[in-house]
Design an enzyme around this catalytic site. Sequence first.
Site, mmCIF file in Angstrom:
data_model
loop_
_atom_site.group_PDB
_atom_site.id
_atom_site.type_symbol
_atom_site.label_atom_id
_atom_site.label_comp_id
_atom_site.label_asym_id
_atom_site.label_seq_id
_atom_site.Cartn_x
_atom_site.Cartn_y
_atom_site.Cartn_z
ATOM 1 N N SER A 269 -38.744 -27.897 7.531
ATOM 2 C CA SER A 269 -38.306 -27.627 9.285
ATOM 3 C C SER A 269 -40.052 -27.672 9.842
ATOM 4 O O SER A 269 -39.460 -27.482 11.337
ATOM 5 C CB SER A 269 -38.528 -25.999 8.942
ATOM 6 N N HIS B 227 -32.994 -32.602 8.249
ATOM 7 C CA HIS B 227 -33.153 -30.749 8.825
ATOM 8 C C HIS B 227 -31.869 -29.768 8.848
ATOM 9 O O HIS B 227 -31.223 -30.064 9.634
ATOM 10 C CB HIS B 227 -34.287 -30.597 9.430
ATOM 11 N N GLU C 296 -41.744 -24.272 2.285
ATOM 12 C CA GLU C 296 -43.227 -25.157 3.401
ATOM 13 C C GLU C 296 -44.275 -25.221 3.388
ATOM 14 O O GLU C 296 -45.448 -24.578 3.298
ATOM 15 C CB GLU C 296 -42.662 -24.418 4.471
#
Length: 283
Positions: free
Chosen positions: A120, A141, A93
Amino acid sequence: MQNKTVAIIGAGVMGCATALDVARNGYRVIIKDISELVIEKAQKRMRQEYRSACMMRKDYAEISFDSILDRISFQLDYSDIEQVDIVIENISEDVELKINEYERLKEVCREDALFALNTSCISITKLASYLSEPQNVIGIHLMNPVPLKEMVEVVRGHHTSKQTEASIVEFLESLGKKPIVIDDLPGFVSNRLSHLFMNEAAFIVQDGIATAEQVDQIIKKGFNHKMGPLETADLIGLDTVVHSLEVLYTSYQDPKFRCSPLLRKMVDAGHWGRKSGKGFYDY
């Protein structure tokens, strides 16, 4: 759909589990990473994921690991990625890391390739703006462990076309998944809820109200959850949880997403959960 080729970018925990599940369902898979060490570990990681899945799902062993492995190419470069139909991006991320990879993928992928971004928390609309064909971009996701979790949160970006949505839903259903299509805001549904849950559980342990084991037992036995919030955090990776909370806090500027100092301290100490062997529990 099974005659299609899928490229999975990022050979970490989620990338390997996704590659295993996609290849098991008949697709040719290319799994690519920038780290030679990560690629070297990928096959071992998939074998462990396969064994765990077979213990929990008897039907998973109907297709041998060797047969699955025959459909997977492990690589550090972009060879053959120009042929793929679907790209599943599994990079951590970090927006800058993702953008850098998108710049390379734009040069090699077909114009009609579909991009399924397995983030996410980061907005799909934002990420799609860095790709050439934002109408071909959608969020997926996937949940951990991928072979055992049927639900997939599918996130429509602002420019995502109906055709892209339909094609990705069909692809996921061919894997035995049950996609739920939602609209796009950072964190979507699952992580706006789950990260608040895990973060507050960490605050409870930090405040000395209860141990990690007690928190998880209360949630499992009191609310019939299969896993407690801190067990879940260890499974996801505490470093990933902290990074996702940072994305949520930055996106909404809401103090409810302020990360627990205990989580930060554990990450700084290298206690990341299952991936490091120690988190709220020892592994």
